[in-house]
Design an enzyme around this catalytic site. Structure first.
Site, short mmCIF file in Angstrom:
data_model
loop_
_atom_site.label_atom_id
_atom_site.label_comp_id
_atom_site.label_asym_id
_atom_site.label_seq_id
_atom_site.Cartn_x
_atom_site.Cartn_y
_atom_site.Cartn_z
N ASP A 165 0.85 -1.29 0.14
CA ASP A 165 -0.06 -0.12 0.09
C ASP A 165 0.79 1.14 -0.03
O ASP A 165 1.32 1.68 1.26
CB ASP A 165 -0.77 -0.25 1.26
CG ASP A 165 -1.71 1.32 1.43
OD1 ASP A 165 -2.30 1.36 2.37
OD2 ASP A 165 -1.93 1.96 0.41
N LYS A 171 2.97 11.15 -3.69
CA LYS A 171 1.74 10.74 -4.46
C LYS A 171 0.84 11.46 -5.17
O LYS A 171 0.21 11.31 -6.06
CB LYS A 171 1.31 9.60 -3.52
CG LYS A 171 0.29 8.61 -4.16
CD LYS A 171 -0.42 7.84 -3.17
CE LYS A 171 -1.62 7.07 -3.49
NZ LYS A 171 -2.20 6.38 -2.16
N GLU A 212 -6.95 0.82 -4.74
CA GLU A 212 -7.03 0.80 -3.30
C GLU A 212 -8.40 0.40 -2.48
O GLU A 212 -8.43 -0.56 -1.70
CB GLU A 212 -6.64 2.15 -2.53
CG GLU A 212 -5.18 2.51 -2.85
CD GLU A 212 -4.57 3.92 -2.54
OE1 GLU A 212 -3.35 4.11 -2.84
OE2 GLU A 212 -5.59 4.78 -2.24
N ASP A 237 -12.30 5.98 2.79
CA ASP A 237 -10.65 6.00 3.13
C ASP A 237 -10.35 7.17 3.26
O ASP A 237 -10.05 8.30 2.49
CB ASP A 237 -10.00 5.39 1.73
CG ASP A 237 -8.63 5.31 1.74
OD1 ASP A 237 -7.86 4.74 1.14
OD2 ASP A 237 -7.96 5.96 3.03
#
Lengths: 614, 548
Positions: A11, A73, A174, A196
């Site tokens: 992850d 990211k 994800e 999330d």
């Protein structure tokens, strides 16, 4: 039978990353070498030129902001001119520069480093942690990305894996990984919501699960809303109170701010379990003027923390509402609610989710680990042909061609499993048209110019005819690697043209090759350097030991001529050895270490003898 | 016996003592060849001599009192420290505010000499665990002492040494402490007259009181850890407005079905214009940042310290001393803070217990005393001393809280007077620094070299000399630290740490020590130079605040 090579699931988060593996049929997280399950996705270079990754980099992020890269990211795979990058440049402390191909680079020292290299440093760290834990080499991985990542961002993530020495078998969404971790592929069909809330971003997704296919039907969020915003509220409070009491703005004190940040995060985490916590920061600030350093001692209740962050929690709910509305999904239609990310441990967030969805979210898997565990399950499934979990790879976005009028004609819809192939018939749009341009588009918009152009080519030599009479067959094909091939054929003459489209992550193949070669070189250098570094450390230690003995030896023997001569020579050896420590000559360093060791033995012997006489 | 033969015998004895008997024998043989008449050589070769006689005569009287071979000893420089001066001379108080070096006036304080402590159980370095600047509160047991529970500590105010006295001596005690005007407590014996004199002197600053043995006094204001304490958190200003949501990614809605039955769809001609710049479809637009409510940061101005020469002015700084330090003390910081609390007390020399914190009698100050221990002003880590005016300028209310701080700036400092001939002054300090280097006082040398560098950065040889001192200091500190791969841990409890005398830099380093980071890691995350970090770690180890 040879033991199967381990495949890890990673992850790669905006704030923290996790690595997991399936062993004995069970997925579990691999802790890093400091024993933590979470590794901060931060890379830094110190003033001494040392590269830090993970927790060490995080600890000096505020005292060394210009050379500490976090939240890579948010930028990986994006174009330099994009809105996201423009926004990031306004707030990030490190320097973002434009690469040769409009890609994003980070200026670290005199080098412009690509985001792929930054992410590769984090991936490499996780790889090394896995190898240390497993005692074996690890070279294959499944890496997760947000559901909204386009092909460029996915490819860039794959490139990062390659740079890190990992063969990325699959890029996995994800929310899909989270659903996998809960076993929803096997046991549950229907719609699932994944909430999330991580360290830096909020992602809300709705998945349709059926027959092993996880279809992301809706996704939304805020790439600038996460746990760090909650930390900042605590920091604001502490800073303001300190300013009121002492007239000092701690935001200008890097060391103080670093400690405040660490303390705020700890307090936030504790308040998920406790109703009150204390924040103690001794010697936080030294006023100019010579008085004692000032401590900071504060207490914070959960109620007060929830009051400080109420608007943030409300914003998450609003985003959930919006995503469900746009997906035309009512909360009643959802089979499960999955919480992902450490911030979902906060009681106020859980209450808000429960209130909105009118049910309790799924529990049983750590929210910080669930995505990595799902990635590990997928990784294991890919290596096990007989695995019951078959997660089909899908195209993340629709593919089509531009047609007359400026519209986008979709040939392959998003979330179509790959490999796949589609053929559709088109015709000329004007009288006497002898050439036709095939423009391959990726995206969901019906207007051609609002999608991304993957490639284009021209088919010429068509028969002169009125519009509509010449038919052209267009074929779209996507193989299992995600490579898109588009061909156009004149049905009448058989003339054909085609192109092959590969998603670009921003690095050209040559650039990627150079980075990989440089990586190999630096691996070699690292091996040598680690030995040289060990010798240097040994030399430094030996020199320090002999230096420490000199005063005593001088005291005891300095009055004798030989003693003085011996001490002079010892000091010369120390000085010369220290100067030699700068070199990379392993043999030379070993020699100096030997000389220092002999000197040490001599001095120890002298002191033992003379000391024994007392 | 010829000199050469004697040398060979000495060398042979060294080898013998280090265990190399063959080498020793060869040297004895050579010595005998050179001087066949040498009885000593014969004896060393052929007979087993008593061990005591095997030691060269020069070495026989050298006492050895330590068995710990790897401790870093302190040079025995101060065993013959003279008695402290009995009174502060009048001229000290009338000394000009500047010492001509452009330095701000400072106190110089030497701890009172006293009888050796009977309860000393210090380590091999001759220090007890509660030295180095720990001022203990009333009734608080010494948290760092290794000798177990001690009697209630007594605060003692060291007497002040006049700058003139300090300048004329080879060493000075330099523990700057701000005086406490108005502080009053019974002052025994010899200092009473001095205090009486002081109080009659215009512009003089009264002595801080010396506390009689056995008495206790509350921790003085500057020394008491200032804490914000637990306080009810004030209400926040109006929270920032919720960020307006920008529309998220275009969720694919129902797709328009292609017109069925109408045959092939017309493709655009090759020359058809009109396609704009392709743009990727973003999943969603990040919401615009809301305007943050202006935090109501209150400000207040710190009253500046008295300027030089005025009432309550601090005495001038004397010239740097000549004697090397008993141990490498941290150099003062570039923006040092004035007299930040108690400072490390020096220990005595090798083999002698350190001066106790309970003065038997307050010593007087003699203007022309023999070399005194010079205790360099500590740096930031231990409450570094400052210079000049320090004014905390009011900060403007910030528009928004930024996570990352900007470099710290201090405004309002009164600039130090620039010497008329900076080059000459720089050269003078450079020369002085080199003298200190030859005496192994690299801390003092570094301080002077930095001052010289500030005056004249391009001075020839200065950079090399500075590097040399810094290397030496670095080596010393790292030798105390030991293996850099070791992982230190904090020995003290949280409520004990708070009573230490640290500044924010040492506090920062201490905060990073959590049992997971090695010393090498701490160098990486400290945010300071390696030298400064090593100094702090070495002192934390010395103080037994941390262990490896």
């Amino acid at each position: 039978m040879a033991e199967q090579e381990p495949v890890i699931g990673i992850d790669l988060g905006t704030t923290n990353s996790v690595v997991a593996i399936v062993q004995s049929g069970q997925p579990h997280v691999i802790p890093n070498r400091t024993g933590q399950n979470l590794t901060p996705s931060i890379v830094a270079v110190t003033s001494a030129g040392k590269r830090l990754v993970g927790q060490l980099a995080k600890r000096q992020a505020i005292t060394n902001p210009e050379h500490t890269v976090y939240a890579a990211k948010r930028l990986i795979g994006r174009k330099f001119g994009s809105d996201q990058v423009r926004r990031a440049r306004e707030s990030l402390p490190y320097q973002i520069v434009c690469g040769e191909h409009d890609d994003v680079r980070v200026q670290m020292g005199d080098k412009a480093v690509s985001l792929q290299e930054i992410s590769a440093a984090v991936l490499r760290e996780l790889k090394l942690d896995a190898e240390a834990a497993l005692g074996r080499t690890v070279s294959k991985a499944v890496v997760t990305v947000p559901a909204y990542f386009n092909d460029g961002q996915r490819q860039a993530t794959k490139d990062a894996g390659r740079i890190a020495g990992l063969d990325v078998l699959r890029i996995l969404n994800e929310p899909t990984a989270a659903a996998l971790a809960y076993g929803f592929g096997k046991q549950v069909t229907g719609k699932i919501a994944v909430f999330d809330l991580g360290g830096g971003t909020l992602d809300v997704s709705v998945l349709e699960v059926a027959k092993g296919v996880f279809d992301v039907v809706a996704t939304g969020g805020d790439t600038y809303l996460g746990g760090e915003d909650f930390d900042n509220r605590i920091i604001e409070m502490l800073v303001m109170n300190f300013a009121k009491e002492h007239g000092v703005d701690l935001r200008k004190e890097r060391m103080a701010l670093q400690r405040l940040k660490d303390a705020a995060e700890r307090a936030k985490i504790e308040l998920s379990e406790l109703t009150e916590t204390n924040i103690n920061l001794p010697f936080l600030y030294t006023p100019p003027g010579g008085t004692s350093a000032i401590h900071l001692q504060a207490s914070l209740t959960r109620a007060r923390f929830e009051e400080l962050t109420q608007d943030l929690v409300e914003r998450t709910v609003e985003i959930v509402d919006k995503v469900l509305t746009e997906a035309d999904v009512h909360p009643d239609e959802l089979r499960e609610i999955v919480l992902v990310g450490g911030m979902t441990r906060m009681p106020a967030v859980q209450r808000a989710v429960r209130r909105h969805f009118q049910r309790d979210p799924s529990k049983g898997v750590h929210p910080e680990e669930v995505v990595a565990l799902g990635a590990a399950l997928q990784a294991d499934a890919l290596m096990q042909p007989s695995s019951q979990v078959l997660l089909l790879d899908v195209t993340p976005q629709s593919l089509g061609v531009a047609i007359a009028g400026g519209y986008n004609r979709v040939l392959i819809t998003k979330n179509t499993t790959v490999p796949t192939s589609v053929t559709e018939l088109f015709h000329t749009s004007r009288d006497g048209q002898t050439t036709v341009k095939i423009m391959v588009l990726q995206g969901e918009s019906e207007l051609a110019h609002q999608n991304e152009l993957l490639g284009e080519f021209i088919l010429s030599g068509l028969r002169l005819a009125p519009r509509g009479e010449v038919e052209i067959e267009v074929n779209f094909e996507i193989n299992s690697e995600g490579i898109v091939s588009v061909s156009a054929r004149d049905k009448e003459t058989g003339l054909e043209q085609s192109i092959t489209v590969t998603a670009s992550g921003g690095l050209t193949p040559d650039e990627l090759k150079n980075i990989l070669e440089a990586q190999a070189d630096s691996l070699l250098e690292a091996r040598i350097s680690s030995e040289v570094q060990q010798k240097r450390n040994a030399l430094t230690s030996a020199a320090a030991e002999v230096s420490a003995l000199i005063p005593r030896v001088r005291q005891l023997t300095g009055s004798s001529e030989f003693g003085r001569e011996a001490l002079r020579r010892a000091e010369e050896v120390i000085t010369s050895a220290r100067a030699a420590a700068e070199s990379d000559d392993l043999a030379g360093l070993a020699d100096w270490v030997d000389q220092l060791e002999r000197t040490r033995v001599l001095f120890v012997g002298v002191l033992e003898r003379l000391g024994a006489r007392q | 016996m010829s000199a050469r033969a004697n040398q060979l015998l000495e060398a042979g004895l060294w080898l013998k003592m280090s265990g190399d008997l063959d080498g020793a024998r060869r040297l004895f043989e050579q010595a005998l060849k050179l001087d066949p008449e040498s009885i000593r050589a014969r004896e060393l070769l052929g007979h087993a001599l008593p061990e005591s006689e095997a030691v060269p005569k020069e070495l026989r009287d050298v006492p050895v009192s330590r068995t710990d071979l790897f401790s870093v000893p302190l040079p025995r420089l101060f065993q013959d420290e003279p008695a402290a001066p009995a009174s502060i001379p009048e001229e000290w108080w009338n000394a000009p505010p500047s010492d001509g070096m452009g330095n701000t006036a400072r106190f110089f304080v030497r701890p009172p000499a006293a009888a050796p402590r009977s309860d000393f159980e210090g380590d091999d370095m001759g220090e007890s665990g509660d030295d180095f600047g720990l001022e203990l509160s009333e009734g608080t047991p010494a948290p760092l002492s290794r000798s177990g529970p001690k009697p209630a500590p007594v605060l003692s105010r060291p007497e002040l040494v006049s700058p003139a006295a300090a300048a004329s001596s080879q060493t000075t005690g330099a523990i700057p402490l701000p005086p406490e005007p108005g502080a009053h407590s019974p002052i025994p014996g010899p200092l009473q007259e001095a205090v009486a004199n002081l109080s009659r002197t215009t512009g003089a600053i009264p002595l801080p009181p010396a506390v009689a043995p056995g008495a206790t006094s509350p921790v003085p204001g500057p020394l008491r850890p200032a804490t914000t304490g637990a306080f009810p958190l004030p209400p926040l200003p109006t929270p920032p407005p919720v960020r307006p949501l920008v529309s998220t990614s275009p969720i694919p809605g129902p797709r328009a079905e292609p017109p069925r039955g109408r045959g092939p769809v017309p493709l655009p001609a090759a020359s058809s214009p009109g396609r704009g710049t392709p743009s990727p479809v973003p999943p969603w637009q990040p919401p615009a940042a809301p305007p943050r409510a202006t935090p109501t940061l209150e400000t207040h101005v710190v009253v500046p310290l008295p300027s030089k020469g005025g009432p309550g002015a601090l005495p001038p700084e004397p010239s740097p001393s000549l004697e090397p330090l008993p141990w490498p003390m941290p150099p003062p910081a570039t923006t040092p803070a004035r007299g930040a609390g108690p400072v490390p007390l020096p220990s005595s020399g090798l083999g002698a217990p350190p001066p106790p914190r309970l003065p038997a009698a307050p010593p007087a100050v003699a203007p022309l005393s023999p070399p005194l221990a010079r205790i360099e002003a500590p740096s930031d880590a231990w409450g570094g001393e400052g210079e000049g005016l320090t004014v905390l300028a009011p900060e403007e209310p910030a528009a928004a809280l930024e996570l990352l701080a900007e470099p710290r700036t201090i405004s309002g400092l009164t600039p130090a007077p620039v010497p008329r001939d900076p080059l000459a002054e720089a050269r003078r300090r450079f020369e002085r620094a080199r003298e200190l280097q030859n005496l192994d006082d690299h801390s003092g040398a570094r301080e002077l070299l930095l001052q010289a560098q500030a005056l004249w950065p391009d001075l020839t040889g200065l950079t090399d000399a500075l590097a040399r001192s810094e290397t030496k200091l670095q080596t010393n500190y790292e030798s105390k630290i030991g293996k850099l791969s070791a992982v230190p841990r904090v020995r003290l409890k949280e409520d004990e740490v708070i009573w230490l005398n640290l500044d924010h830099r040492a506090g920062f380093v201490l905060a990073q020590i959590d049992g997971t980071l090695s010393f090498e890691d701490l160098f990486s995350v400290s945010g300071m130079s390696r030298l400064d970090t090593a100094r702090i770690l070495a002192q934390l180890l010395d103080q037994r605040v941390i262990v490896s």
